[in-house]
Design a protein around this motif. Structure first.
Motif, PDB file in Angstrom:
ATOM      1  N   GLN A  62       0.832  -1.207   0.000  1.00  0.00           N
ATOM      2  CA  GLN A  62       0.000   0.000   0.000  1.00  0.00           C
ATOM      3  C   GLN A  62       0.866   1.257   0.000  1.00  0.00           C
ATOM      4  OE1 GLN A  62      -2.435  -0.595   3.457  1.00  0.00           O
ATOM      5  NE2 GLN A  62      -4.022  -1.677   2.323  1.00  0.00           N
ATOM      6  N   SER A  63       1.933   1.244   0.769  1.00  0.00           N
ATOM      7  CA  SER A  63       2.844   2.393   0.799  1.00  0.00           C
ATOM      8  C   SER A  63       3.448   2.639  -0.581  1.00  0.00           C
ATOM      9  CB  SER A  63       3.982   2.157   1.795  1.00  0.00           C
ATOM     10  OG  SER A  63       3.497   2.009   3.082  1.00  0.00           O
ATOM     11  N   GLU A  64       3.876   1.567  -1.228  1.00  0.00           N
ATOM     12  CA  GLU A  64       4.474   1.692  -2.555  1.00  0.00           C
ATOM     13  C   GLU A  64       3.466   2.202  -3.580  1.00  0.00           C
ATOM     14  OE1 GLU A  64       6.482  -1.872  -3.743  1.00  0.00           O
ATOM     15  OE2 GLU A  64       7.742  -1.860  -1.954  1.00  0.00           O
ATOM     16  N   GLU A  65       2.206   1.750  -3.485  1.00  0.00           N
ATOM     17  CA  GLU A  65       1.178   2.225  -4.410  1.00  0.00           C
ATOM     18  C   GLU A  65       0.966   3.732  -4.250  1.00  0.00           C
ATOM     19  OE1 GLU A  65      -2.506   0.021  -4.185  1.00  0.00           O
ATOM     20  OE2 GLU A  65      -1.427  -1.879  -4.216  1.00  0.00           O
ATOM     21  N   CYS A  66       0.899   4.191  -3.000  1.00  0.00           N
ATOM     22  CA  CYS A  66       0.712   5.626  -2.756  1.00  0.00           C
ATOM     23  C   CYS A  66       1.906   6.427  -3.270  1.00  0.00           C
ATOM     24  CB  CYS A  66       0.513   5.889  -1.262  1.00  0.00           C
ATOM     25  SG  CYS A  66      -1.084   5.318  -0.647  1.00  0.00           S
ATOM     26  N   LEU A  67       3.104   5.943  -3.013  1.00  0.00           N
ATOM     27  CA  LEU A  67       4.292   6.638  -3.508  1.00  0.00           C
ATOM     28  C   LEU A  67       4.341   6.657  -5.026  1.00  0.00           C
ATOM     29  CD1 LEU A  67       7.041   5.460  -1.003  1.00  0.00           C
ATOM     30  CD2 LEU A  67       6.133   7.771  -1.282  1.00  0.00           C
ATOM     31  N   ASP A  68       3.897   5.556  -5.629  1.00  0.00           N
ATOM     32  CA  ASP A  68       3.864   5.482  -7.088  1.00  0.00           C
ATOM     33  C   ASP A  68       2.905   6.527  -7.656  1.00  0.00           C
ATOM     34  OD1 ASP A  68       4.519   4.175  -9.644  1.00  0.00           O
ATOM     35  OD2 ASP A  68       2.397   3.588  -9.602  1.00  0.00           O
ATOM     36  N   ILE A  69       1.718   6.631  -7.069  1.00  0.00           N
ATOM     37  CA  ILE A  69       0.747   7.633  -7.540  1.00  0.00           C
ATOM     38  C   ILE A  69       1.307   9.034  -7.344  1.00  0.00           C
ATOM     39  CG2 ILE A  69      -1.525   8.653  -7.109  1.00  0.00           C
ATOM     40  CD1 ILE A  69      -2.468   5.793  -6.341  1.00  0.00           C
ATOM     41  N   LEU A  70       1.878   9.291  -6.172  1.00  0.00           N
ATOM     42  CA  LEU A  70       2.427  10.622  -5.907  1.00  0.00           C
ATOM     43  C   LEU A  70       3.559  10.983  -6.856  1.00  0.00           C
ATOM     44  CD1 LEU A  70       2.476  10.694  -2.009  1.00  0.00           C
ATOM     45  CD2 LEU A  70       1.190  12.214  -3.507  1.00  0.00           C
ATOM     46  N   SER A  71       4.454  10.033  -7.098  1.00  0.00           N
ATOM     47  CA  SER A  71       5.620  10.358  -7.919  1.00  0.00           C
ATOM     48  C   SER A  71       5.337  10.302  -9.411  1.00  0.00           C
ATOM     49  CB  SER A  71       6.789   9.441  -7.570  1.00  0.00           C
ATOM     50  OG  SER A  71       6.472   8.101  -7.858  1.00  0.00           O
ATOM     51  N   ASN A  72       4.491   9.394  -9.856  1.00  0.00           N
ATOM     52  CA  ASN A  72       4.284   9.225 -11.291  1.00  0.00           C
ATOM     53  C   ASN A  72       3.050   9.934 -11.849  1.00  0.00           C
ATOM     54  OD1 ASN A  72       6.576   7.616 -11.637  1.00  0.00           O
ATOM     55  ND2 ASN A  72       5.460   5.830 -10.911  1.00  0.00           N
ATOM     56  N   GLU A  73       2.108  10.281 -10.990  1.00  0.00           N
ATOM     57  CA  GLU A  73       0.905  10.925 -11.508  1.00  0.00           C
ATOM     58  C   GLU A  73       0.734  12.343 -10.983  1.00  0.00           C
ATOM     59  OE1 GLU A  73      -2.644   8.576 -11.758  1.00  0.00           O
ATOM     60  OE2 GLU A  73      -1.499   6.730 -11.556  1.00  0.00           O
ATOM     61  N   VAL A  74       1.137  12.592  -9.763  1.00  0.00           N
ATOM     62  CA  VAL A  74       0.972  13.929  -9.202  1.00  0.00           C
ATOM     63  C   VAL A  74       2.209  14.776  -9.494  1.00  0.00           C
ATOM     64  CG1 VAL A  74       0.627  15.256  -7.097  1.00  0.00           C
ATOM     65  CG2 VAL A  74      -0.627  13.123  -7.433  1.00  0.00           C
ATOM     66  N   SER A  75       3.364  14.312  -9.061  1.00  0.00           N
ATOM     67  CA  SER A  75       4.597  15.083  -9.258  1.00  0.00           C
ATOM     68  C   SER A  75       5.053  15.119 -10.706  1.00  0.00           C
ATOM     69  CB  SER A  75       5.720  14.505  -8.394  1.00  0.00           C
ATOM     70  OG  SER A  75       5.379  14.634  -7.041  1.00  0.00           O
ATOM     71  N   ALA A  76       4.720  14.080 -11.457  1.00  0.00           N
ATOM     72  CA  ALA A  76       5.139  14.034 -12.861  1.00  0.00           C
ATOM     73  C   ALA A  76       4.528  15.177 -13.657  1.00  0.00           C
ATOM     74  CB  ALA A  76       4.742  12.694 -13.484  1.00  0.00           C
ATOM     75  N   GLU A  77       3.406  15.671 -13.194  1.00  0.00           N
ATOM     76  CA  GLU A  77       2.747  16.787 -13.866  1.00  0.00           C
ATOM     77  C   GLU A  77       3.284  18.124 -13.359  1.00  0.00           C
ATOM     78  OE1 GLU A  77       0.437  16.394 -16.284  1.00  0.00           O
ATOM     79  OE2 GLU A  77       0.712  14.238 -16.136  1.00  0.00           O
ATOM     80  N   GLY A  78       4.318  18.087 -12.574  1.00  0.00           N
ATOM     81  CA  GLY A  78       4.878  19.315 -12.019  1.00  0.00           C
ATOM     82  C   GLY A  78       4.197  19.715 -10.720  1.00  0.00           C
ATOM     83  N   GLY A  79       3.272  18.864 -10.248  1.00  0.00           N
ATOM     84  CA  GLY A  79       2.577  19.144  -9.003  1.00  0.00           C
ATOM     85  C   GLY A  79       1.493  20.204  -9.135  1.00  0.00           C
TER      86      GLY A  79
END
Length: 143
Positions: A62-79
């Motif tokens: 679950q931790s890895e899934e959340c980090l994946d979403i944060l890093s690849n979908e949220v931050s990847a867009e520049g936040g």
């Protein structure tokens, strides 16, 4: 987690490091899983007293899934998303073209909710078991 408290974590760090080294020697091809278990396990052990049994542990996943979403979908867009600039966009339906941010946000909110609640539930359950155990020992001492 201040500087004076860190030495009290040395036994946990040493035990986790020993386990990490044993697992790396036993299965070096799985080094990424072993490394993730080590890093996530050490953190959850210090914070919650929870020690994952395997690299596929549910809380670690679950931790890895959340980090994946944060890093690849949220931050990847520049936040910064269009909804950050135009707040009225939060009212458009999630099926509307360009409203993909709502699906990502809903998914992340759900996963983060589970991730924030599960460890606390685990701690509460274990505290109740410890209290029951201590109470039984107390009763045994009385008899």
């Amino acid at each position: 987690l201040g500087i004076r408290v860190i030495p009290s974590y040395y036994p946990w760090i040493q035990a986790s490091t020993r386990s990490f080294i044993r697992e790396m020697i036993r299965d070096p091809e799985q080094y990424i899983k072993v490394l993730r278990k080590y890093a996530g396990g050490l953190t959850s052990s210090v914070i919650y007293g929870y020690e994952p049994k395997s690299a596929g542990d549910r809380l670690l996943s679950q931790s890895e899934e959340c980090l994946d979403i944060l890093s690849n979908e949220v931050s990847a867009e520049g936040g910064v998303w269009a909804v950050d600039i135009f707040p009225f966009l939060k009212y458009i339906p999630s099926w509307f073209p360009g409203a993909g941010f709502q699906r990502v946000a809903t998914n992340l909110r759900t996963k983060m909710g589970v991730l924030s609640e599960e460890p606390f539930k685990w701690v509460k359950t274990n505290l109740q078991q410890v209290r029951a155990c201590v109470f039984c020992v107390f009763l045994d001492d009385l008899s």
